[in-house]
Write an enzyme that holds these catalytic residues in place. Sequence first.
Site, PDB file in Angstrom:
ATOM      1  CB  SER A 113      -1.001  -0.039   1.097  1.00 40.60           C
ATOM      2  OG  SER A 113      -2.015   0.957   1.366  1.00 40.60           O
ATOM      3  CG  ASP A 255      -2.708   3.796  -1.993  1.00 40.95           C
ATOM      4  OD1 ASP A 255      -3.359   3.726  -2.700  1.00 40.95           O
ATOM      5  OD2 ASP A 255      -2.984   3.370  -0.874  1.00 40.95           O
ATOM      6  CG  ASP A 257      -2.997  -0.684  -2.147  1.00 39.51           C
ATOM      7  OD1 ASP A 257      -3.206   0.479  -2.008  1.00 39.51           O
ATOM      8  OD2 ASP A 257      -3.058  -1.455  -1.116  1.00 39.51           O
ATOM      9  CG  ASP A 259      -6.094   0.910  -0.192  1.00 36.72           C
ATOM     10  OD1 ASP A 259      -5.374   1.811  -0.331  1.00 36.72           O
ATOM     11  OD2 ASP A 259      -6.135   0.449   1.001  1.00 36.72           O
TER      12      ASP A 259
END
Length: 465
Positions: A113, A255, A257, A259
Amino acid sequence: MAGAPSTNGGRSDVRTRPLLKISISGVRGVAGEALTPQVVTSFAAAFGTYCGAAPVVVGTDTRPSREMVSEAAIAGLLSVGCIPIHLGIVPVPTLQNYLREAQAAGGICITASHNPAEWNALKFFGPDGIVLRPNQFAELLDMYHQGVYPRVGAQEIADVRHEASATARHQEAVLRAVDAAAIGARGFTVAVDACNGAASKFAPAFLRALGCRVEELHTDEGAPFPRDPEPAPQNLGALCRRVIESGADVGFALDADADRLAVVSEEGNPLGEECTVALAVDHFLSRQPGPVVVNVSTSRMIDDIAARYRCPVHRTKVGETNVIERMLERGARIGGEGIGGVIVPAINPCRDAFVAMAVILEALARAGGTLSALRARLPSYFMVKRSVPCRPRDVAPLLRLLKGLYRGQELDLTDGVKVVWPDRWLHVRASNTEPIIRVTAEAPIEETARALVRSVLEYLRPGVR
């Protein structure tokens, strides 16, 4: 303001090389040091045992260690009879949506992340596409520590399946839930910074499907991260410049990933991740009032917005699974975490930057004005974030000291120690993703928030290692 740049985005200037960080946010560490192939294979075998000999979805972000970690995870799954379905490089909410629609037994997303590029992690999901609940993760951890897995023979090892439809499915689910026609009619120009992460290909395509003209920035999956993956204001200088140069109506930063989402106004001003959730909550409650769920570190903007619509706010421990679980219990249609994580369970029960982009564009289309004007309708607070390295064994004693320091004040002990006053608050807790203590304060005046944080840091530092 909440939404104005914090001094360091909540991250410590001093980094350590820790052992594995194991929490409900997954298993993470520096790849090749703490997060070794042996560790990954064992955790994947434990997760495969937890799921049973069934299909398990696997996906990655773009970190340099992704091949090593994904191959080790797949090996662990195959060894216990699972059928890995490899999605390749995909945003984590895309994997979660696919997992649920495909009715797989579980999923592993290989991504750290917002952590720096040398880190990686395993995030585990149940068949509902939701991060494992604390009790579920505890069961998985027990299996890992026991180290006894039902290995299968060579003739029983399955073939790895590869699936390319996950982003199309995700896009369809989001577009079906918003007023795509209204968004398209505005003809927005959107600058998007994907940090060369998992959304590098999908984010521009998704925005074009909504009828936007797209200015791409950092959308090369094969290139290294050009900035700190955390989409905090101090990391978004290039996006702010691109918004101004291109005359964009809005800038979106993701970011690694995808999310989490941060927003930049048409004037090139980063609004801060707290504003992402606030904009989404205001838009939802204006159409259909109802309960809101956020974590204890999210801005009190949410309380003020909810009060405007006479709606209750429920707060949870920090962590996506904690928020989602409470949202399902309370029937909340909107919620999230102040780190830019918007959650709309009816679309995708997870933090989803694509849902956040679509909801904010829908709000902007219906309001008819600029993003700055939309932001001006929200309350304003100043939030300051700091963090200090801390050994796990030191966390509990330090929190006990803080409880004594603020004895007599209103304390919220939901997650760490939060001190609440009528017009400000201070929150100290252990991070779920790094070996640090996070210190956050919010107040109507910036210096008040800074003073609260300084007082805690001066108190904590002698005891922190």
